[in-house]
Design a protein around this motif. Structure first.
Motif, PDB file in Angstrom:
ATOM      1  N   ASP A  93       0.835  -1.209   0.000  1.00  0.00           N
ATOM      2  CA  ASP A  93       0.000   0.000   0.000  1.00  0.00           C
ATOM      3  C   ASP A  93       0.867   1.255   0.000  1.00  0.00           C
ATOM      4  N   ALA A  94       1.936   1.246   0.792  1.00  0.00           N
ATOM      5  CA  ALA A  94       2.822   2.416   0.847  1.00  0.00           C
ATOM      6  C   ALA A  94       3.523   2.640  -0.495  1.00  0.00           C
ATOM      7  N   TYR A  95       4.022   1.571  -1.113  1.00  0.00           N
ATOM      8  CA  TYR A  95       4.678   1.708  -2.416  1.00  0.00           C
ATOM      9  C   TYR A  95       3.686   2.224  -3.467  1.00  0.00           C
ATOM     10  N   ARG A  96       2.461   1.704  -3.435  1.00  0.00           N
ATOM     11  CA  ARG A  96       1.460   2.124  -4.419  1.00  0.00           C
ATOM     12  C   ARG A  96       1.160   3.611  -4.282  1.00  0.00           C
ATOM     13  N   ARG A  97       1.002   4.069  -3.045  1.00  0.00           N
ATOM     14  CA  ARG A  97       0.712   5.491  -2.814  1.00  0.00           C
ATOM     15  C   ARG A  97       1.894   6.365  -3.229  1.00  0.00           C
ATOM     16  N   ALA A  98       3.107   5.899  -2.958  1.00  0.00           N
ATOM     17  CA  ALA A  98       4.290   6.680  -3.342  1.00  0.00           C
ATOM     18  C   ALA A  98       4.375   6.801  -4.861  1.00  0.00           C
ATOM     19  N   ALA A  99       4.129   5.689  -5.569  1.00  0.00           N
ATOM     20  CA  ALA A  99       4.199   5.719  -7.036  1.00  0.00           C
ATOM     21  C   ALA A  99       3.100   6.589  -7.623  1.00  0.00           C
ATOM     22  N   ALA A 100       1.947   6.635  -6.972  1.00  0.00           N
ATOM     23  CA  ALA A 100       0.864   7.478  -7.463  1.00  0.00           C
ATOM     24  C   ALA A 100       1.212   8.962  -7.303  1.00  0.00           C
TER      25      ALA A 100
END
Length: 590
Positions: A93-100
């Protein structure tokens, strides 16, 4: 405000110098003034990560992300902290939010791909690595990881493109060359794969994993002597994983040579014949062990040594205490692949059969456990027990060209009962993933085709079930009786092999503890030793076994035991009907 800025810069300088305790103290001074200073919380979290304090890092970086929700860096670090803590869900979830927040962020896409790979989501991981490669084309590690995943998800051509690019970027890194080798293997380019793995090994000759992969590549490329020599060296490794992998690879190499009908080279693989260490006939431990759960039988089949010479040997059930002794020996065989709970009797006569299978499954490395049955003793209760015990496959013997011929050959069998019981097995065992098959032996008649044809009644009664139809061999110990005057022994020159790989690859333990050669010696004519005298490993490489192997390799037929000289695998002998008294019924091609 100037003082706070100075304090922050001093803390960062200490951090960059690797003085982590002092940096942490300096960051805390800043937080004492501004408790939610996002950059300080983020860097304090990084200090915790670098110090191995993963739980503290997760807490600090969570505060940093909350203090500055728009910080892709904080979320990226938080993803790494959660991943180290084993919380893959929150890491993803953290990686996804960072990439977004920051779509052009190759380091985040790379680490996101690593986490997705760890979470067994290979397609999504490949997509993340593709973004990393597109944004940072010169990053060899992204291409390396992408190549591995593309092989895994069935895109070998794409994997080869990425691996070749990784090798071009870092030509002296063994990992890049090994990835290229795997991609070439997936493409079926065995020679190119061997070259890549060979180059990787030359760059780091001491790395056993590279040597192991090179051994596999040599094997696939058909370079059997080199592959066997390398894998045998690794089979003595101190690393248990490498050692067992090499032994399994040797087994697979041996099987490949057997399937190619090159039994002599298969035997040479087990002996490590090309290294000069096999001059005394010592072979690697067997990969298949046949355990006769019952030498007693409820039938008296005309073409079977057990049937026509029932009193020629001791008939009994395998006792639990002897099974414990066998099991103890099998636990030490790291590359044991197959256990067969059958030889010449009926396994279902042994009430402990399912418990034995379960123990073999749970306590040894064997992945293939099966037995052969005449199916006359099948019950609902046995079906339920068999469905849950871990047996991989059960083969049911139904012989002859018609139901009536089955009952005439397999004296004591009743085809309607066998048909009902086999369908009972299918109903219980197929949903449990247990394989079922039929073994069908036919007595050859004059005018029969070279290959036996599957009888129509079996195809009709058991649609979809594998059926192996063969002409009946003459087994060692089979003797013609007065009532069998219609049967004769003939030699099929096409079947004569003059060599057998069984003494190099498998062994048999009988219910009285005798260790015999193979599945054809169902009367125990050639006893190599007894477990009362010592462990199975000692018998396997004892004087009798070693002498037999040397005689077999030398082609010295006179030095072979009688059971080998009279075995159909060696001689090509089979039982035939002479003369033919009945017309051949209609058959269907199998």
């Amino acid at each position: 405000m100037q003082d706070l800025s100075t304090s922050f810069r001093q803390a960062v300088a200490l951090h960059q110098q690797g003085r982590l305790p002092e940096a942490e103290a300096a960051y805390r001074i800043v937080l004492g003034v501004v408790p939610d200073h996002a950059d300080t919380l983020r860097l304090l979290g990084l200090v915790a990560l670098q110090s191995g304090a993963v739980v503290a890092a997760c807490a600090r970086l969570s505060r940093a992300a909350a203090a500055n929700p728009g910080s892709a860096d904080a979320l990226h670090m938080l993803g790494g902290a959660f991943r180290q803590a084993g919380d893959l869900g929150r890491a993803l979830d953290a990686y996804r939010r960072a990439a977004a927040l920051r779509p052009v962020f190759p380091e985040c896409h790379f680490n996101h791909g690593n986490a997705l790979t760890q979470a067994e989501r290979p397609v999504e991981a490949a997509a993340a690595y593709r973004k990393a490669v597109a944004q940072q084309p010169l990053a060899a590690n992204s291409r390396l990881n992408l190549a591995g995943l593309l092989v895994r998800i069935g895109e070998p051509a794409g994997a080869a493109v990425q691996a070749r690019a990784a090798v071009a970027l870092e030509p002296h890194q063994p990992a890049m060359l090994a990835a290229l080798g795997r991609a070439e293997t997936a493409l079926g380019n065995d020679a190119a794969a061997e070259r890549a793995h060979g180059r990787a090994l030359r760059l780091d000759p001491r790395q056993e994993t590279l040597a192991y992969e090179h051994g596999l590549a040599l094997s696939a490329a058909g370079r059997t002597p080199e592959a066997a020599t390398r894998l045998h060296a690794l089979a003595r490794s101190a690393d248990a994983q490498v050692r067992r992998g090499a032994k399994i690879a040797l087994h697979n190499l041996m099987v490949r040579r057997v399937e190619a009908d090159d039994h002599r080279q298969a035997a040479a693989v087990t002996l490590d014949a090309w290294s000069g260490r096999a001059a005394d006939g010592t072979a690697m431990l067997p990969t298949r062990v046949r355990i006769e759960s019952s030498s007693a039988c409820n039938l008296r089949c005309r073409h079977c040594t057990t049937g026509v010479a029932y009193r020629s040997t001791d008939r009994r059930l395998l006792r639990p205490e002897l099974f414990e002794r066998v099991l103890r020996d099998l636990k030490g065989m790291e590359a044991l692949v197959s256990c067969v709970l059958y030889l010449g009797g009926e396994p279902l006569m042994n009430p402990h059969l399912e418990a034995m299978i379960r123990r073999l499954r749970d306590e040894t490395s064997a992945t293939q456990i099966h037995f052969v049955t005449n199916a006359m003793l099948v019950t609902e209760e046995r079906c339920r027990a068999l469905a849950s015990c871990g047996v991989e496959k059960i083969i049911v013997s139904i012989d002859g060209r018609t139901p009536e011929e089955n009952d005439a050959i397999r004296r004591g069998s009743h085809y309607p009962t066998v048909r009902r019981n086999l369908n009972l097995l299918r109903r219980h065992l197929e949903p449990a993933g247990v394989g079922l098959a039929i073994s069908n032996n036919i007595l050859r008649r004059p005018g029969d085709p070279p290959s036996a044809v599957t009888p129509a009644f079996l195809l009709q009664d058991f649609p979809g079930l594998p059926i192996a139809t063969n002409y009946a061999y003459k087994w060692p110990g089979w003797t013609q009786t007065e009532e069998e005057t219609a049967l004769a022994v003939e030699t099929d020159p096409g079947r004569r092999r003059g060599f057998c790989s069984a003494p190099f690859t498998e062994t048999v333990v009988r219910p009285n503890g005798d260790v015999t050669l193979c599945c054809y010696d169902i009367s125990g004519l050639e006893v190599m030793g007894n477990l009362e005298q010592g462990p199975l490993e000692d018998i396997w490489n004892g004087e009798r076994y070693r002498a037999l192997r040397l005689a077999m390799m030398a082609g010295d037929e006179a030095a072979l035991p009688a059971v080998c000289r009279n075995c159909p695998v060696y001689t090509g002998e089979e039982i035939q009907v002479r003369p033919v008294g009945l017309p051949v019924p209609d058959v269907a091609l199998g």
